[in-house]
Design an enzyme around this catalytic site. Structure first.
Site, mmCIF file in Angstrom:
data_model
loop_
_atom_site.group_PDB
_atom_site.id
_atom_site.type_symbol
_atom_site.label_atom_id
_atom_site.label_comp_id
_atom_site.label_asym_id
_atom_site.label_seq_id
_atom_site.Cartn_x
_atom_site.Cartn_y
_atom_site.Cartn_z
ATOM 1 C CG ASP A 1 41.188 46.380 209.143
ATOM 2 O OD1 ASP A 1 40.179 47.118 209.124
ATOM 3 O OD2 ASP A 1 41.279 45.331 208.478
ATOM 4 C CG HIS B 1 45.887 43.621 208.148
ATOM 5 N ND1 HIS B 1 45.121 42.480 208.239
ATOM 6 C CD2 HIS B 1 45.007 44.665 208.221
ATOM 7 C CE1 HIS B 1 43.845 42.817 208.361
ATOM 8 N NE2 HIS B 1 43.744 44.142 208.349
ATOM 9 C CB CYS C 1 46.649 37.534 212.006
ATOM 10 S SG CYS C 1 47.600 38.438 210.795
HETATM 11 N N1 NVA Z 1 48.347 41.549 203.647
HETATM 12 C C1 NVA Z 1 49.657 41.223 204.132
HETATM 13 C C2 NVA Z 1 49.669 41.001 205.623
HETATM 14 C C3 NVA Z 1 48.864 39.890 206.151
HETATM 15 C C4 NVA Z 1 48.933 39.726 207.649
HETATM 16 C C5 NVA Z 1 50.223 40.041 203.387
HETATM 17 O O1 NVA Z 1 49.464 39.362 202.696
HETATM 18 O O2 NVA Z 1 51.408 39.771 203.465
#
Ligand code: NVA
Length: 366
Positions: free
Chosen positions: A200, A249, A358
């Site tokens: 991603d 992410h 995001c």
């Molecule tokens: N998975 C990560 C990043 C989300 C944009 C989180 O939950 O902090």
């Protein structure tokens, strides 16, 4: 003929290589018909907070009041961006329930601009396989005519074996095994294997000629290699060693706010690790951690992210930054760093998996 904003934006070449230069053109996602993505439970249990994992089943829309308020928040955000002179594009309206898909709200996950290249994610998740084609296909054709080099994802193999062998750790689900990978271990067992490129683009963050990337539960080594091979000349991919077996992410762990100033989550990546890489090896870069611990909220629920989503902000330029209006501690923190927060309602968008960073794809920055 183009409107005034279109005419102005056309003065800017198709180019973006960082997260902070003055924003001229952007995609803002849309929330209508968002559905909980249906992926294997070992994946969902690994990357999403506990408590809602039963919701991630086929044909299960997010609660209507949430998608409806998220839609209003995104529409409002788009209007505010336009009022600041930014040209805004929106995805096509797709009924994600009809295509076993997820959402058009999290635009960042699927497209990354580096220089004049637009790189499409090779999604690991089956539920996202057609997301870019359906939501952004015609926009990408237009952008290609305007000079962007659009790099579309190759079709995944059939059958796709990306999950094979990854759902167990010593005989039990990696998400529930108490002896499974925990924070502090450096060799996490990811929820995908390396049988094809998977990534991603939200696992990447741009600092000019350096693009940082991370391995995660949706990005494998073949995916990192694919991105490195597809960057324009003169750009370098640097892989960050992150300490987060639940990683998915990077944009709630490391966000540059302006040139020379980035915020990071030390639970995920150390300053020592960040300082190993240019441009962060230069002391002119200030690296700052949150002075407060973001709290889990009851409602509306963060189905898919940690409360560190407060860090998922979007810089309009080197001074102004969009944040959720309820994140008061974040606002004070940013003001203390010399930034000017622009607070907007966004808590229902956050329920769908992300915040301002995001929900956008910056296409053109100065
Ligand atoms: N998975 C990560 C990043 C989300 C944009 C989180 O939950 O902090």
């Amino acid at each position: 003929m183009g409107s005034i904003t279109e005419t102005r934006s056309l003065e800017h070449p198709p180019f973006c290589e960082d997260e902070w230069s003055p924003l001229h053109e952007v995609i803002v996602g849309r929330a209508e018909h968002s559905h909980f993505p249906s992926e294997p439970s070992h994946m969902i249990k690994t990357v999403c907070p506990p408590g809602y994992t039963h919701e991630f089943r086929p044909s299960n829309p997010f609660p209507q009041p949430i998608t409806s308020k998220a839609t209003s928040e995104l529409d409002n955000f788009a209007r505010v961006l336009e009022s600041h002179g930014v040209k805004v594009h929106r995805p096509e309206l797709v009924n994600w329930g009809d295509v076993s898909g997820y959402t058009g709200a999290m635009a960042r996950d699927g497209l990354m601009v580096v220089g004049n290249h637009i790189i499409e994610s090779c999604y690991a998740w089956k539920s996202r396989r057609d997301e870019v084609k359906l939501a952004y296909g015609s926009l990408l054709s237009t952008l290609a005519k305007r000079g962007f080099k659009v790099i579309r994802a190759p079709a995944p193999p059939e059958p796709d074996t990306i999950y094979d062998g990854c759902d167990i750790y010593n005989g039990e689900s990696i998400a529930t095994n108490p002896n499974g990978p925990q924070n502090g271990e450096h060799k996490p067992t990811w929820a995908i294997n390396n049988t094809r490129p998977a990534f991603d683009v939200a696992d990447f963050v741009r600092f000019g000629k350096t693009v940082f990337g991370q391995l995660s539960n949706v990005t494998n080594q073949a995916g990192l290699d694919y991105v490195a091979a597809n960057l324009p000349e003169s750009y370098t991919l640097r892989i960050l060693n992150v300490d987060s077996p639940r990683a998915m992410h990077i944009d709630a762990s490391l966000i540059p706010l302006r040139k020379g100033l980035a915020i990071y989550d030390p639970r995920v990546v150390t300053e020592e690790e960040l300082r190993r890489h240019p441009p962060l090896d230069n002391p002119e870069w200030k690296l700052v951690t949150l002075p407060f611990k973001p709290q889990v909220r009851e409602y509306p629920p963060l189905y898919m992210t940690s409360p560190y989503i407060v860090m998922n902000v979007l810089s309009l330029d080197e001074k102004r930054v969009f944040i959720n209006e309820e994140d008061k501690e974040m606002a004070e923190f940013l003001k203390g760093l010399g930034m000017e927060p622009i607070p907007l309602p966004f808590k229902h968008v956050q329920c769908l998996g992300g915040s301002f960073h995001c929900a956008t794809v910056d296409l053109i920055r100065e």
